[in-house]
Enzyme design. Sequence first.
Site, short mmCIF file in Angstrom:
data_model
loop_
_atom_site.label_atom_id
_atom_site.label_comp_id
_atom_site.label_asym_id
_atom_site.label_seq_id
_atom_site.Cartn_x
_atom_site.Cartn_y
_atom_site.Cartn_z
N LYS A 66 0.81 -1.23 0.00
CA LYS A 66 0.00 0.00 0.00
C LYS A 66 0.84 1.28 0.00
O LYS A 66 0.41 2.30 -0.53
CB LYS A 66 -0.95 0.01 1.21
CG LYS A 66 -2.12 -0.94 1.08
CD LYS A 66 -3.05 -0.77 2.28
CE LYS A 66 -4.28 -1.63 2.17
NZ LYS A 66 -5.27 -1.34 3.22
N ASP A 103 -10.23 3.29 2.10
CA ASP A 103 -10.51 2.74 3.44
C ASP A 103 -11.12 3.82 4.35
O ASP A 103 -12.07 3.54 5.09
CB ASP A 103 -9.21 2.23 4.10
CG ASP A 103 -8.81 0.86 3.57
OD1 ASP A 103 -9.69 0.13 3.09
OD2 ASP A 103 -7.61 0.53 3.65
#
Length: 281
Positions: A66, A103
């Site tokens: 990520k 997210d």
Amino acid sequence: MLTTVGLIGDPVAHSISPAMHNAAFAAYGIPEEYVLWPTPAANLPERVTLLRSDKMRGANVTLPHKSAVMPLIDTVDHVAQAIGAVNTIVRTSGGGLHGLNTDAPGFIRALQSAEYQVQGGRAVLLGSGGAARAVAYALIQDGVRSLVIANRTIDHAVALLKNLECVVDTMPSTHIVGLDDQELSKQIEHADLLVNATSAGLDGRTLPLDPEHIHAGLLVVDLIYHQTPFLSAATDRGAVTQDGLEMLVQQGAIAFEAWTNHAAPTDIMRQAAKKALEKHS
Ligand code: NDP
């Protein structure tokens, strides 16, 4: 069926994202497929380059890439920049690669579905890893009044808050406490939201804290996708609970919208995700 989007990570075999996104493509009659792209670190640059093909829509990115993916793409939105993690890549019409973090907004949408009002809320967040960082950022940006971070390793919580102080305009009242500190009980007593963003409970047994601290006035969210012992204990104590599936679905919905410009069929995605989870367990 054309492969246009997929999940980059290592490992990815456990993921329910293909089921969720392929159900969304099917709902729109789009003849495209979301696949798994298991990618060891050494192959990450090559995998990202493949996304530049005009047949591609983009990708999701998961652990451990990520952060590592950020220098390999062209632009990164301010949320992903602030959190230091990209979990979605969109190929733009000009062939560029734009990174997002879904997210944080996915977590907020999940709270909205539980009718929790972040503005003015009093939150206790357990954990200080990548997921906790997205949650803390989302809560601060949406105006939480106070944020207590409880973690097993205090230094990790201190670093998380320090990093966030550099990227947000206004900080709420904050406090850091150990997961086994007596003081945590008092902090939870005054809270209306308790979020477990630790991995304690993934094994189906471990509790992040003594459930005696939980009271009926709390919304208790566990980011783990299934019913954990923590959530069961919270339900027993009269709290409203939500597991991590809703955040997963909502972050996926935001990614689907970014790739296709279609409204995400969230109910269909949720059903598909639940079915895939049942198959895996
Ligand atoms: P990280 O590895 O980055 O962080 C793990 C966190 O859990 C750290 O705070 C760590 O504490 C703590 N921890 C680990 N084991 C224990 C334990 N036995 N007791 C107490 N604390 C513990 O993981 P992530 O932040 O990426 O993920 C955390 C959880 O969130 C996972 O369960 C993951 O599946 C879930 N998740 C869910 C998402 C969703 O969409 N629903 C999205 C992303 C993650 P320490 O700092 O002391 O090491």
